[in-house]
Scaffold this motif. Structure first.
Motif, PDB file in Angstrom:
ATOM      1  N   UNK A 162       0.796  -1.169  -0.167  1.00 43.43           N
ATOM      2  CA  UNK A 162       0.060  -0.025   0.122  1.00 43.43           C
ATOM      3  C   UNK A 162       0.964   1.249  -0.021  1.00 43.43           C
ATOM      4  N   UNK A 163       1.933   1.286   0.823  1.00 39.62           N
ATOM      5  CA  UNK A 163       2.847   2.342   0.832  1.00 39.62           C
ATOM      6  C   UNK A 163       3.519   2.595  -0.284  1.00 39.62           C
ATOM      7  N   UNK A 164       3.924   1.549  -1.210  1.00 40.47           N
ATOM      8  CA  UNK A 164       4.478   1.849  -2.458  1.00 40.47           C
ATOM      9  C   UNK A 164       3.478   2.231  -3.566  1.00 40.47           C
ATOM     10  N   UNK A 165       2.210   1.608  -3.413  1.00 43.34           N
ATOM     11  CA  UNK A 165       1.483   2.263  -4.385  1.00 43.34           C
ATOM     12  C   UNK A 165       0.978   3.671  -4.068  1.00 43.34           C
ATOM     13  N   UNK A 166       0.828   3.904  -2.734  1.00 38.53           N
ATOM     14  CA  UNK A 166       0.263   5.433  -2.426  1.00 38.53           C
ATOM     15  C   UNK A 166       1.468   6.141  -2.688  1.00 38.53           C
ATOM     16  N   UNK A 167       2.775   6.013  -2.776  1.00 38.33           N
ATOM     17  CA  UNK A 167       3.635   6.621  -3.250  1.00 38.33           C
ATOM     18  C   UNK A 167       3.541   6.973  -4.459  1.00 38.33           C
ATOM     19  N   UNK A 168       3.402   6.106  -5.313  1.00 33.30           N
ATOM     20  CA  UNK A 168       3.063   6.148  -6.783  1.00 33.30           C
ATOM     21  C   UNK A 168       2.018   7.025  -7.147  1.00 33.30           C
ATOM     22  N   UNK A 169       0.991   6.688  -6.389  1.00 34.73           N
ATOM     23  CA  UNK A 169      -0.479   7.486  -6.909  1.00 34.73           C
ATOM     24  C   UNK A 169      -0.196   9.035  -6.589  1.00 34.73           C
ATOM     25  N   UNK A 170       0.427   9.394  -5.247  1.00 34.63           N
ATOM     26  CA  UNK A 170       0.535  10.802  -4.916  1.00 34.63           C
ATOM     27  C   UNK A 170       1.546  11.276  -5.916  1.00 34.63           C
ATOM     28  N   UNK A 171       2.589  10.715  -6.293  1.00 42.02           N
ATOM     29  CA  UNK A 171       3.572  11.390  -7.111  1.00 42.02           C
ATOM     30  C   UNK A 171       2.753  11.458  -8.598  1.00 42.02           C
ATOM     31  N   UNK A 172       2.105  10.609  -9.084  1.00 44.83           N
ATOM     32  CA  UNK A 172       1.221  10.603 -10.177  1.00 44.83           C
ATOM     33  C   UNK A 172       0.146  11.809 -10.189  1.00 44.83           C
ATOM     34  N   UNK A 173      -0.464  11.919  -9.163  1.00 48.63           N
ATOM     35  CA  UNK A 173      -1.447  12.908  -9.279  1.00 48.63           C
ATOM     36  C   UNK A 173      -0.600  14.235  -9.334  1.00 48.63           C
ATOM     37  N   UNK A 174       0.591  14.660  -8.247  1.00 45.31           N
ATOM     38  CA  UNK A 174       1.208  15.788  -8.462  1.00 45.31           C
ATOM     39  C   UNK A 174       1.784  16.100  -9.872  1.00 45.31           C
ATOM     40  N   UNK A 175       2.398  14.882 -10.683  1.00 46.49           N
ATOM     41  CA  UNK A 175       3.007  14.872 -11.871  1.00 46.49           C
ATOM     42  C   UNK A 175       2.303  15.538 -12.896  1.00 46.49           C
ATOM     43  N   UNK A 176       0.961  14.927 -12.574  1.00 46.77           N
ATOM     44  CA  UNK A 176       0.027  15.391 -13.887  1.00 46.77           C
ATOM     45  C   UNK A 176      -0.503  16.869 -13.730  1.00 46.77           C
ATOM     46  N   UNK A 177      -0.663  16.998 -12.457  1.00 40.46           N
ATOM     47  CA  UNK A 177      -1.114  18.655 -12.428  1.00 40.46           C
ATOM     48  C   UNK A 177       0.132  19.555 -12.587  1.00 40.46           C
ATOM     49  N   UNK A 178       1.168  18.947 -12.489  1.00 44.27           N
ATOM     50  CA  UNK A 178       2.352  19.875 -12.681  1.00 44.27           C
ATOM     51  C   UNK A 178       2.682  19.970 -14.161  1.00 44.27           C
ATOM     52  N   UNK A 179       2.333  18.803 -14.855  1.00 46.92           N
ATOM     53  CA  UNK A 179       2.669  18.822 -16.446  1.00 46.92           C
ATOM     54  C   UNK A 179       1.766  19.895 -16.969  1.00 46.92           C
ATOM     55  N   UNK A 180       0.465  19.879 -16.561  1.00 46.31           N
ATOM     56  CA  UNK A 180      -0.462  20.739 -16.953  1.00 46.31           C
ATOM     57  C   UNK A 180       0.039  22.036 -16.702  1.00 46.31           C
ATOM     58  N   UNK A 181       0.709  22.494 -15.771  1.00 45.89           N
ATOM     59  CA  UNK A 181       1.064  23.672 -15.105  1.00 45.89           C
ATOM     60  C   UNK A 181       1.925  24.046 -16.188  1.00 45.89           C
ATOM     61  N   UNK A 182       2.877  23.177 -16.624  1.00 41.91           N
ATOM     62  CA  UNK A 182       4.405  23.568 -17.577  1.00 41.91           C
ATOM     63  C   UNK A 182       3.436  24.477 -18.852  1.00 41.91           C
ATOM     64  N   UNK A 183       2.419  23.949 -19.054  1.00 37.62           N
ATOM     65  CA  UNK A 183       1.713  24.597 -20.021  1.00 37.62           C
ATOM     66  C   UNK A 183       0.927  25.831 -19.798  1.00 37.62           C
ATOM     67  N   UNK A 184       0.186  25.446 -18.640  1.00 35.69           N
ATOM     68  CA  UNK A 184      -0.981  26.425 -18.132  1.00 35.69           C
ATOM     69  C   UNK A 184      -0.380  27.725 -17.762  1.00 35.69           C
ATOM     70  N   UNK A 185       0.749  27.656 -16.991  1.00 38.31           N
ATOM     71  CA  UNK A 185       1.518  28.954 -16.325  1.00 38.31           C
ATOM     72  C   UNK A 185       2.184  29.645 -17.429  1.00 38.31           C
ATOM     73  N   UNK A 186       2.078  29.409 -18.888  1.00 37.02           N
ATOM     74  CA  UNK A 186       2.647  30.394 -19.752  1.00 37.02           C
ATOM     75  C   UNK A 186       1.733  31.370 -20.356  1.00 37.02           C
ATOM     76  N   UNK A 187       2.375  32.585 -19.798  1.00 34.65           N
ATOM     77  CA  UNK A 187       1.321  33.911 -20.105  1.00 34.65           C
ATOM     78  C   UNK A 187       1.555  34.145 -21.515  1.00 34.65           C
ATOM     79  N   UNK A 188       2.609  33.686 -21.989  1.00 30.74           N
ATOM     80  CA  UNK A 188       2.763  34.048 -23.519  1.00 30.74           C
ATOM     81  C   UNK A 188       2.122  33.460 -24.529  1.00 30.74           C
TER      82      UNK A 188
END
Lengths: 389, 190
Positions: A162-188
């Motif tokens: 459960x700990x390993x799967x939870x680490x993967x899941x939390x990292x995954x959710x953070x990762x994909x919101x962060x991936x969206x921010x790579x594009x979503x924060x570009x004011x240009x």
């Protein structure tokens, strides 16, 4: 005679995917060597679109898998549990493909380590590198754990799983919101800029992940009636429910852009301009409407043909939509003088197409290679070098 | 020290001397080989020209790095290859740290960066030659060659610097100021 035929079959199951992986890699390296700067080009093109695609596919399949490892859902007759190792191998392979594409897009891929050496916490890309590392480490650890432990040991070591799967899941959710921010924060780039992109990417993660998982798992489950029906029902349910949300968010993006003239400059090209046939025909009609109907049918009738069709459509339309989202919005960006736009044209170069094709060859081949050398299928156990069959 | 540029749009005669001087001085190898700045399909230099319209009259803007105090390119750079030089306040690139991810090119709302076709790494103002001039307390070439005296360069923290003198005398604007980038590149409009 029978034994030699078995050996030949095993050699083929390892040799053919291995040769294809190497051929794909050769195409990637050759394409990279031929890369050139294009005139009036955009900055992030086909390779970044491909990278984002594979990254999103990888994210969703871990969500599908987490329903078993974290929330304990095994399926009516333990079908989900039987497929869990395949379900973890798939995002690992998809992530490796994402890495190949992003490295190939860099001008100096061998200097990649500098992201860690000079880590800039303000940079979304720097966080991507860190989160990917955590994510893939969690996936590999989880896979090794599942390969190395027997069913009895898994019960006693449930907390580790459960700990390993939870680490993967939390990292995954953070990762994909962060991936969206790579594009979503570009004011240009007004077509990207906005908070909705995080939700959009997370929804895409679920659709593409479930579709990829269904399609690739079917290469094994097709021959086993109960597994085939389970995958059809389960993945169909996930795709049918999430693709509706995806449709809503896609149209939300269009409606929001309508009220922002700078964003509409590129959205209009997608919705009513030169890309409208791709948008309405492929993304909406095939990727949302037809995918929903097929996935619903697959769920209700446990139809393998329907889920394979729905998954194929979702994966093709998903790539088209990610390409449109990333590429088109960079082709008209506002200038410093009001009402003027900096216009760019983009046609993927031969080198980029070669790199992408190479990666698309590596993707299923590496998956098949893993199936051939790792104990990923139900009942298989490691016999050589700790984790190999 | 906070070095800044001032451009007097009223004095500029659009002769493009600054554009040519920037490219020739900073990227002579690209000029010799007739390699363009690929992003702008333009001379391989750091100054871009755009022409709009204002009340039926053409309106010119020369675009180069705005040396923003809140620079989107610096925030976007994962390796800190793009950074604000604390000694001068200018936005600089340390090419030895750059991996060529192009995030800075995407992030810059002014479109002031371009990809060097020889190195595949980003370039911007000040180029290598102008950097040496600035380090020696001299003006960049665009300021030196302007025949109309429309360009100024100096320290915003020095009340006696030519930029402060011009800023005190005239009405000025900063491009895309509403984005919060806090640029140090001023346009005299009246």
């Amino acid at each position: 005679m029978a034994r030699s035929r078995m050996d030949l079959k095993r050699l083929g199951s390892v040799g053919i995917p291995l040769v294809l992986v190497l051929a794909g890699l050769a195409m990637v390296i050759y394409g990279f060597a031929k890369k050139e700067v294009e005139l009036h080009a955009i900055n992030w093109g086909l390779l970044v679109s491909g990278y984002t695609y594979f990254a999103l596919v990888a994210g969703g399949s871990i969500l599908v898998e987490a329903i078993h490892t974290i929330f304990g859902y095994k399926g009516p007759r333990g079908e989900h549990e039987k497929l869990v190792r395949l379900a973890i191998w798939f995002p690992i392979v998809s992530l490796l493909c994402a890495w190949i594409l992003i490295l190939a897009d860099l001008s100096r891929p061998l200097e990649f380590w500098r992201i860690f050496a000079g880590f800039n916490p303000d940079s979304r890309i720097a966080w991507m590198a860190l989160l990917y590392t955590i994510y893939i480490a969690a996936l590999v650890a989880q896979l090794v754990f599942l390969i190395r432990t027997s069913d009895e040991e898994r019960v006693t070591h449930k907390k580790i799983e459960i700990a390993l799967a939870s680490a993967g899941l939390v990292a995954g959710v953070l990762l994909y919101t962060n991936l969206a921010q790579v594009f979503g924060t570009m004011i240009s780039v007004p077509g990207w800029y906005g908070a909705y992109l995080a939700l959009y990417f997370l929804t895409y993660v679920v659709v593409l992940g479930a579709a990829g998982h269904a399609l690739f798992t079917m290469t094994y489950a097709w021959k086993h009636k109960e597994l085939r029906e389970f995958v059809s029902h389960y993945c169909g349910l996930v795709i049918a429910s999430s693709v509706l949300m995806l449709g809503l968010l896609t149209m939300w993006g269009v409606v929001t852009a309508w009220y922002n003239p700078q964003a509409w400059a590129t959205y209009s090209m997608i919705v009513e301009g030169m890309y409208s046939a791709l948008f309405w025909g492929v993304v909406i009609a095939l990727g949302i409407a037809a995918t929903f109907l097929l996935a619903l049918y697959a769920t209700l009738r446990r139809s393998a043909v329907a889920i394979v069709s729905a998954s194929t459509l979702a994966l093709i339309a998903g790539f088209v939509n990610i390409y449109l989202t990333i590429v088109v919005h960079q082709t008209r960006v506002p200038e410093v003088l009001s009402g003027l736009y900096r216009v760019a044209e983009y046609h993927a170069s031969t080198a980029e197409i070669l790199i992408l094709l190479g990666t698309f060859i590596i993707w299923p081949s590496l998956y098949a290679l893993g199936k051939a050398i790792l104990p990923l299928l139900p009942g298989e156990k490691p016999k050589k070098l700790l984790i190999f069959k | 020290m906070r070095l800044a540029y001032v451009w007097d749009s009223r004095k500029c005669i659009a002769c493009m001397a600054c554009v040519v001087a920037c490219a020739s001085a900073n990227y002579p190898e690209l000029m010799r080989e007739a390699k363009p700045n690929p992003q702008w399909n333009w001379l391989a230099g750091n100054i871009r020209v755009i022409v709009g319209e204002n009340g039926g009259k053409p309106e010119l803007r020369l675009i180069s790095c705005q040396h923003c105090e809140n620079a989107p390119c610096v925030s976007a750079c994962p390796t800190r290859a793009s950074y604000i030089d604390r000694r001068t306040g200018l936005v600089r690139i340390d090419h030895s740290k750059c991996i060529g991810c192009k995030a800075c090119l995407v992030a810059c709302p002014y479109g002031a960066r371009w990809l060097n076709p020889a190195t595949m790494l980003p370039e911007k103002c000040p180029g290598p030659f102008c950097s040496k001039l600035i380090e020696n307390g001299l003006n960049p070439v665009c300021v030196e060659v302007c025949p109309a005296g429309a360009r100024y360069f100096g320290d915003l923290d020095d009340p006696e610097s030519p930029v402060n003198e011009e800023l005190r005398k005239h009405r000025v604007e900063r491009m895309l100021e509403h984005l919060g980038t806090n640029p140090k590149w001023f346009v005299i409009t009246g």
